[in-house]
Design an enzyme around this catalytic site. Structure first.
Site, PDB file in Angstrom:
ATOM      1  N   PRO A 130       0.879  -1.331  -0.183  1.00 60.41           N
ATOM      2  CA  PRO A 130       0.216   0.414  -0.001  1.00 60.41           C
ATOM      3  C   PRO A 130       1.446   1.120  -0.286  1.00 60.41           C
ATOM      4  O   PRO A 130       0.159   2.289  -0.372  1.00 60.41           O
ATOM      5  CB  PRO A 130      -1.070  -0.099   1.500  1.00 60.41           C
ATOM      6  CG  PRO A 130      -1.061  -1.607   1.495  1.00 60.41           C
ATOM      7  CD  PRO A 130       0.193  -1.854   0.952  1.00 60.41           C
ATOM      8  N   GLY A 133       5.256   1.360  -3.938  1.00 59.34           N
ATOM      9  CA  GLY A 133       4.980   0.673  -5.015  1.00 59.34           C
ATOM     10  C   GLY A 133       5.693   1.589  -6.326  1.00 59.34           C
ATOM     11  O   GLY A 133       7.005   0.284  -6.492  1.00 59.34           O
ATOM     12  N   SER A 134       6.240   2.616  -6.989  1.00 63.89           N
ATOM     13  CA  SER A 134       7.175   2.378  -8.066  1.00 63.89           C
ATOM     14  C   SER A 134       8.719   2.456  -7.113  1.00 63.89           C
ATOM     15  O   SER A 134       9.625   2.135  -7.170  1.00 63.89           O
ATOM     16  CB  SER A 134       7.898   4.170  -8.244  1.00 63.89           C
ATOM     17  OG  SER A 134       7.528   5.220  -7.620  1.00 63.89           O
ATOM     18  N   GLU A 245      10.408 -10.079 -16.199  1.00 69.69           N
ATOM     19  CA  GLU A 245       8.912  -9.977 -16.495  1.00 69.69           C
ATOM     20  C   GLU A 245       8.421  -8.530 -18.041  1.00 69.69           C
ATOM     21  O   GLU A 245       7.850  -8.891 -18.358  1.00 69.69           O
ATOM     22  CB  GLU A 245       8.435  -9.603 -15.198  1.00 69.69           C
ATOM     23  CG  GLU A 245       7.455  -8.634 -15.476  1.00 69.69           C
ATOM     24  CD  GLU A 245       6.915  -7.846 -14.082  1.00 69.69           C
ATOM     25  OE1 GLU A 245       5.427  -6.829 -14.357  1.00 69.69           O
ATOM     26  OE2 GLU A 245       8.418  -8.040 -12.936  1.00 69.69           O
ATOM     27  N   ARG A 246       9.611  -7.082 -17.824  1.00 70.75           N
ATOM     28  CA  ARG A 246       9.530  -6.679 -18.473  1.00 70.75           C
ATOM     29  C   ARG A 246       9.951  -7.308 -20.597  1.00 70.75           C
ATOM     30  O   ARG A 246       8.813  -6.687 -20.672  1.00 70.75           O
ATOM     31  CB  ARG A 246      10.780  -5.374 -18.176  1.00 70.75           C
ATOM     32  CG  ARG A 246      10.052  -4.940 -17.014  1.00 70.75           C
ATOM     33  CD  ARG A 246      11.795  -3.919 -16.732  1.00 70.75           C
ATOM     34  NE  ARG A 246      11.363  -2.528 -15.778  1.00 70.75           N
ATOM     35  CZ  ARG A 246      11.900  -2.312 -15.134  1.00 70.75           C
ATOM     36  NH1 ARG A 246      13.721  -2.112 -15.179  1.00 70.75           N
ATOM     37  NH2 ARG A 246      11.823  -1.341 -14.161  1.00 70.75           N
ATOM     38  N   GLN A 346     -10.233   5.642 -32.687  1.00 70.63           N
ATOM     39  CA  GLN A 346     -10.484   6.517 -33.619  1.00 70.63           C
ATOM     40  C   GLN A 346     -10.430   6.412 -35.222  1.00 70.63           C
ATOM     41  O   GLN A 346     -11.961   6.691 -35.331  1.00 70.63           O
ATOM     42  CB  GLN A 346      -9.062   8.050 -34.023  1.00 70.63           C
ATOM     43  CG  GLN A 346      -9.543   8.958 -34.519  1.00 70.63           C
ATOM     44  CD  GLN A 346     -10.091  10.016 -33.493  1.00 70.63           C
ATOM     45  OE1 GLN A 346     -10.319   9.965 -31.980  1.00 70.63           O
ATOM     46  NE2 GLN A 346     -11.201  10.689 -34.454  1.00 70.63           N
ATOM     47  N   GLY A 349     -14.105   5.311 -34.530  1.00 74.33           N
ATOM     48  CA  GLY A 349     -15.067   6.182 -34.001  1.00 74.33           C
ATOM     49  C   GLY A 349     -16.415   6.007 -33.142  1.00 74.33           C
ATOM     50  O   GLY A 349     -15.382   5.255 -31.264  1.00 74.33           O
ATOM     51  N   GLY A 350     -17.446   6.127 -33.546  1.00 72.04           N
ATOM     52  CA  GLY A 350     -18.355   5.965 -32.291  1.00 72.04           C
ATOM     53  C   GLY A 350     -18.763   4.683 -31.649  1.00 72.04           C
ATOM     54  O   GLY A 350     -18.754   4.454 -30.984  1.00 72.04           O
ATOM     55  N   ALA A 373       5.402  -2.070 -14.474  1.00 75.54           N
ATOM     56  CA  ALA A 373       6.826  -3.033 -13.899  1.00 75.54           C
ATOM     57  C   ALA A 373       7.129  -1.646 -14.473  1.00 75.54           C
ATOM     58  O   ALA A 373       9.012  -1.571 -14.187  1.00 75.54           O
ATOM     59  CB  ALA A 373       7.426  -4.150 -14.778  1.00 75.54           C
TER      60      ALA A 373
END
Length: 380
Positions: A130, A133-134, A245-246, A346, A349-350, A373
């Site tokens: 918690p 993180g980084s 992993e990366r 894009q 569109g809609g 990561a």
């Protein structure tokens, strides 16, 4: 693609088989997973039974003895048809199973890999917290205190992929907090151990159906025999694993990006405006060309990184040229998937703005690529 990274016949066969398998078995799950945040509880056991778990593990343990490059191609095929499924399989396959294979003792490998390869048990990796993180290493608060033949783990982990459903969690904890990142150790934790619990399962905008949660360790007693590697040397385990992993987990995103390009090509060829397919408009053509170029560049980079990881000896990684290469690969991949999915929406569109469309699912999934990561840095 440069000749250096052209796939050979065996690699193409592995990709083609995984592609057909994922189209048949994983793609039908995609919509329900995303719409209902549904976890397909039987999926991992089926993947194991069908030979798609433990790809890098020895055949004697139920694996397929593939190199990382070949295993990554399976991830690319899975990502094309169901990115959400790929990110249940990937943390199990790479973050947990392959880390134990690379760093475990003979006893640990013999005890854990057969069930993980068969999909009878689900694996996860617990690093983030918690408040960490980084700066996951320097700010880590979960502690492991030696008590006779055991370690007692106390603390919490957060944003853990597969955490709510995992049977085995590769967990990082501070065994010498005063040493900072150089006082971290890695442990194999069975989640049926008293004191372990899941505090919450998170509701996410993407990767829906991939259980992600907060894990609680309240005096969890872990045998010293489950220490992965050497006490206080966990930073080497996590950083070498992070390099792989990366490189490895970038491949499902390349598959997803290719899917978005293919869907966009089909849509541009069939959607009519002003009496002609929108694919005849120069702006649409430019976006399709940009998508193709970005995917091709990211694919070469990811393949290069996986090839480098294959050449990495046991215990290597986490520093030097390969660390730079893998970090650059995930940065490029994150930027690529964001740009490609944006252009796909894009072009549609809609329709692309509608939740149920496949490009919309990929657009939402893409956001995590720059949050995972990529920002983690070494604190030693």
């Amino acid at each position: 693609m440069s000749a250096q990274f052209d796939l050979n016949d065996a690699q193409r066969a592995i990709y083609d088989a995984a592609f057909k398998y994922a189209e048949r078995e994983l793609h039908p799950l995609f919509a329900k997973m995303d719409d209902e945040d549904w976890y397909p509880a039987e999926m991992m056991a089926k993947l194991g039974a069908d030979g798609y778990c433990g790809l890098t593990a020895p055949e004697a343990l139920g694996g397929a003895e593939m190199d990382l490059m070949s295993a990554g191609l399976v991830g690319e095929a899975f990502g094309y048809w169901n990115t959400n499924a790929a990110f249940i399989w990937g943390p199990h396959e790479n973050l947990c199973l392959n880390n134990i294979l690379r760093n475990g003792t003979e006893d640990q490998i013999a005890r854990y890999l057969p069930d993980l390869c068969a999909g009878r048990k689900i694996g996860a990796l617990a690093l983030t917290e918690p408040g960490a993180g980084s700066d996951a290493l320097g700010s880590m608060a979960l502690k492991a205190v030696r008590d006779g033949d055991d370690y007692i783990l106390t603390g919490r982990k957060m944003f853990i992929s597969n955490g709510p459903v995992a049977d085995v969690v590769l967990t990082y904890a501070k065994t010498a907090p005063e040493r900072g990142a150089k006082g971290i150790s890695a442990f194999i934790v069975d989640t049926d151990t008293p004191g372990f619990s899941v505090a919450q399962t998170l509701t996410k905008m993407g990767w829906r159906g991939c259980p992600t949660g907060e894990l609680v360790f309240e005096g969890v007693r872990v045998p010293a025999a489950n220490l992965l590697g050497v006490e206080n040397a966990g930073v080497g385990v996590v950083m070498s694993g992070l390099d792989i992993e990366r490189a490895f987990l970038g491949l499902p995103y390349i598959g997803a990006a290719q899917r978005c390009l293919d869907l966009s090509l089909d849509y541009a060829a069939t959607r009519q405006q002003f009496g002609q397919p929108i694919g005849s408009f120069q702006m649409i053509q430019a976006m399709l060309a940009e998508m193709y170029t970005m995917i091709s560049a990211a694919r070469v980079s990811a393949y290069q990184a996986l090839a480098a990881c294959d050449a990495m000896a046991r215990g290597e990684g986490g520093r030097g040229a390969i660390h730079k290469l893998c970090a650059a690969t995930v940065l490029q991949g994150a930027e690529m998937i964001a740009a490609v999915t944006d252009r796909a929406v894009q072009i549609h569109g809609g329709s692309g703005f509608v939740w149920e469309t496949e490009v919309n699912r990929h657009y939402r999934n893409a956001r995590i690529a720059s949050l995972g990561a990529a920002p983690l840095r070494c604190a030693n």
